[in-house]
Design a protein around this motif. Structure first.
Motif, PDB file in Angstrom:
ATOM      1  N   ASN A  56       0.869  -1.175   0.000  1.00 44.70           N
ATOM      2  CA  ASN A  56       0.000   0.000   0.000  1.00 44.70           C
ATOM      3  C   ASN A  56       0.905   1.224   0.000  1.00 44.70           C
ATOM      4  O   ASN A  56       1.679   1.419   0.930  1.00 44.70           O
ATOM      5  N   LEU A  57       0.807   2.009  -1.054  1.00 48.67           N
ATOM      6  CA  LEU A  57       1.584   3.238  -1.162  1.00 48.67           C
ATOM      7  C   LEU A  57       0.712   4.372  -0.660  1.00 48.67           C
ATOM      8  O   LEU A  57      -0.296   4.705  -1.274  1.00 48.67           O
ATOM      9  N   VAL A  58       1.090   4.941   0.468  1.00 52.19           N
ATOM     10  CA  VAL A  58       0.313   6.024   1.077  1.00 52.19           C
ATOM     11  C   VAL A  58       1.012   7.326   0.691  1.00 52.19           C
ATOM     12  O   VAL A  58       2.072   7.642   1.212  1.00 52.19           O
ATOM     13  N   THR A  59       0.414   8.048  -0.266  1.00 55.00           N
ATOM     14  CA  THR A  59       1.045   9.233  -0.834  1.00 55.00           C
ATOM     15  C   THR A  59       0.441  10.512  -0.266  1.00 55.00           C
ATOM     16  O   THR A  59      -0.716  10.536   0.147  1.00 55.00           O
ATOM     17  N   HIS A  60       1.220  11.568  -0.281  1.00 43.78           N
ATOM     18  CA  HIS A  60       0.821  12.845   0.295  1.00 43.78           C
ATOM     19  C   HIS A  60      -0.316  13.461  -0.506  1.00 43.78           C
ATOM     20  O   HIS A  60      -0.301  13.484  -1.737  1.00 43.78           O
ATOM     21  N   GLY A  61      -1.298  14.000   0.183  1.00 44.39           N
ATOM     22  CA  GLY A  61      -2.459  14.606  -0.450  1.00 44.39           C
ATOM     23  C   GLY A  61      -2.148  15.836  -1.276  1.00 44.39           C
ATOM     24  O   GLY A  61      -2.903  16.175  -2.196  1.00 44.39           O
ATOM     25  N   ASP A  62      -1.039  16.514  -1.002  1.00 43.93           N
ATOM     26  CA  ASP A  62      -0.684  17.721  -1.758  1.00 43.93           C
ATOM     27  C   ASP A  62      -0.485  17.453  -3.246  1.00 43.93           C
ATOM     28  O   ASP A  62      -0.588  18.364  -4.056  1.00 43.93           O
ATOM     29  N   HIS A  63      -0.192  16.208  -3.606  1.00 45.31           N
ATOM     30  CA  HIS A  63       0.055  15.873  -5.010  1.00 45.31           C
ATOM     31  C   HIS A  63      -1.211  15.430  -5.746  1.00 45.31           C
ATOM     32  O   HIS A  63      -1.154  15.166  -6.941  1.00 45.31           O
ATOM     33  N   GLU A  86      -4.376  -0.400  -7.973  1.00 42.33           N
ATOM     34  CA  GLU A  86      -5.741   0.043  -7.706  1.00 42.33           C
ATOM     35  C   GLU A  86      -5.752   1.145  -6.653  1.00 42.33           C
ATOM     36  O   GLU A  86      -4.921   1.172  -5.752  1.00 42.33           O
ATOM     37  N   TYR A  87      -6.686   2.048  -6.807  1.00 47.11           N
ATOM     38  CA  TYR A  87      -6.887   3.106  -5.823  1.00 47.11           C
ATOM     39  C   TYR A  87      -7.747   2.543  -4.709  1.00 47.11           C
ATOM     40  O   TYR A  87      -8.812   1.971  -4.965  1.00 47.11           O
ATOM     41  N   VAL A  88      -7.312   2.686  -3.472  1.00 45.70           N
ATOM     42  CA  VAL A  88      -8.043   2.147  -2.329  1.00 45.70           C
ATOM     43  C   VAL A  88      -8.968   3.203  -1.747  1.00 45.70           C
ATOM     44  O   VAL A  88     -10.179   3.028  -1.713  1.00 45.70           O
ATOM     45  N   ASP A  89      -8.392   4.322  -1.299  1.00 45.53           N
ATOM     46  CA  ASP A  89      -9.217   5.341  -0.653  1.00 45.53           C
ATOM     47  C   ASP A  89      -8.347   6.521  -0.273  1.00 45.53           C
ATOM     48  O   ASP A  89      -7.118   6.451  -0.337  1.00 45.53           O
ATOM     49  N   ARG A  90      -9.011   7.559   0.164  1.00 46.78           N
ATOM     50  CA  ARG A  90      -8.322   8.716   0.724  1.00 46.78           C
ATOM     51  C   ARG A  90      -8.241   8.518   2.234  1.00 46.78           C
ATOM     52  O   ARG A  90      -9.214   8.117   2.877  1.00 46.78           O
ATOM     53  N   CYS A  91      -7.083   8.777   2.801  1.00 44.34           N
ATOM     54  CA  CYS A  91      -6.880   8.654   4.242  1.00 44.34           C
ATOM     55  C   CYS A  91      -7.583   9.786   4.973  1.00 44.34           C
ATOM     56  O   CYS A  91      -7.785  10.860   4.409  1.00 44.34           O
ATOM     57  N   GLY A  92      -7.858   9.583   6.230  1.00 45.59           N
ATOM     58  CA  GLY A  92      -8.414  10.636   7.063  1.00 45.59           C
ATOM     59  C   GLY A  92      -7.466  11.824   7.189  1.00 45.59           C
ATOM     60  O   GLY A  92      -7.891  12.948   7.405  1.00 45.59           O
ATOM     61  N   CYS A  93      -6.172  11.582   7.007  1.00 45.23           N
ATOM     62  CA  CYS A  93      -5.172  12.650   7.102  1.00 45.23           C
ATOM     63  C   CYS A  93      -5.024  13.411   5.791  1.00 45.23           C
ATOM     64  O   CYS A  93      -4.252  14.361   5.721  1.00 45.23           O
ATOM     65  N   GLY A  94      -5.728  12.990   4.739  1.00 49.19           N
ATOM     66  CA  GLY A  94      -5.682  13.691   3.467  1.00 49.19           C
ATOM     67  C   GLY A  94      -4.854  13.012   2.402  1.00 49.19           C
ATOM     68  O   GLY A  94      -4.880  13.427   1.245  1.00 49.19           O
ATOM     69  N   GLY A  95      -4.097  11.984   2.763  1.00 52.59           N
ATOM     70  CA  GLY A  95      -3.295  11.257   1.782  1.00 52.59           C
ATOM     71  C   GLY A  95      -4.145  10.309   0.951  1.00 52.59           C
ATOM     72  O   GLY A  95      -5.364  10.216   1.121  1.00 52.59           O
ATOM     73  N   HIS A  96      -3.491   9.621   0.044  1.00 55.44           N
ATOM     74  CA  HIS A  96      -4.160   8.673  -0.842  1.00 55.44           C
ATOM     75  C   HIS A  96      -3.472   7.315  -0.740  1.00 55.44           C
ATOM     76  O   HIS A  96      -2.246   7.245  -0.618  1.00 55.44           O
ATOM     77  N   VAL A  97      -4.252   6.239  -0.829  1.00 56.44           N
ATOM     78  CA  VAL A  97      -3.706   4.889  -0.755  1.00 56.44           C
ATOM     79  C   VAL A  97      -3.874   4.206  -2.111  1.00 56.44           C
ATOM     80  O   VAL A  97      -4.989   4.075  -2.611  1.00 56.44           O
ATOM     81  N   THR A  98      -2.754   3.792  -2.671  1.00 59.94           N
ATOM     82  CA  THR A  98      -2.724   2.979  -3.884  1.00 59.94           C
ATOM     83  C   THR A  98      -2.205   1.619  -3.486  1.00 59.94           C
ATOM     84  O   THR A  98      -1.168   1.514  -2.819  1.00 59.94           O
ATOM     85  N   ARG A  99      -2.895   0.567  -3.890  1.00 60.44           N
ATOM     86  CA  ARG A  99      -2.427  -0.804  -3.627  1.00 60.44           C
ATOM     87  C   ARG A  99      -1.810  -1.355  -4.907  1.00 60.44           C
ATOM     88  O   ARG A  99      -2.442  -1.317  -5.968  1.00 60.44           O
ATOM     89  N   VAL A 100      -0.598  -1.845  -4.780  1.00 60.11           N
ATOM     90  CA  VAL A 100       0.099  -2.449  -5.918  1.00 60.11           C
ATOM     91  C   VAL A 100       0.322  -3.920  -5.602  1.00 60.11           C
ATOM     92  O   VAL A 100       1.111  -4.262  -4.713  1.00 60.11           O
TER      93      VAL A 100
END
Length: 104
Positions: A56-63, A86-100
């Motif tokens: 799970n790649l948890v990426t910063h929401g700013d991008h 696949e896109y999993v969801d947006r985190c409560g902290c504003g980031g994004h989760v991509t599952r590879v």
């Protein structure tokens, strides 16, 4: 792939191969300031993920959503390797989760 050693202030996202599913935190302040670092460390994370598992790649929401800047980069870097992204969801902290998923 990059090990983060080019910049001594940037800790590598991974230091070993992961033989179980895991998550890579790519949403620290330094990731917000450097999209290229996000992409580089995402590639490192996928490379360190054993076949048959996922990261799970948890990426910063700013991008923004990672489909727009990350997915093509991963597919190009791992051409010929069976990846399911696949896109999993947006985190409560504003980031994004991509599952590879890395195929066998």
């Amino acid at each position: 792939m990059s090990d983060g050693s080019a910049d001594p202030d940037v800790e590598p996202v991974t230091r070993r191969e992961h033989d179980v599913s895991w998550s890579a935190n790519l949403e620290k302040p330094r990731h917000a300031a450097d999209r290229d670092l996000v992409v580089s460390q995402a590639k490192d994370a996928v490379e360190a993920t054993a076949a048959g598992t996922h990261v799970n790649l948890v990426t910063h929401g700013d991008h923004g959503r990672p489909e727009n800047y990350l997915w093509d980069e991963l597919e190009a870097a791992f051409e010929g390797i069976d990846l399911e992204i696949e896109y999993v969801d947006r985190c409560g902290c504003g980031g994004h989760v991509t599952r590879v998923h890395v195929g066998d």
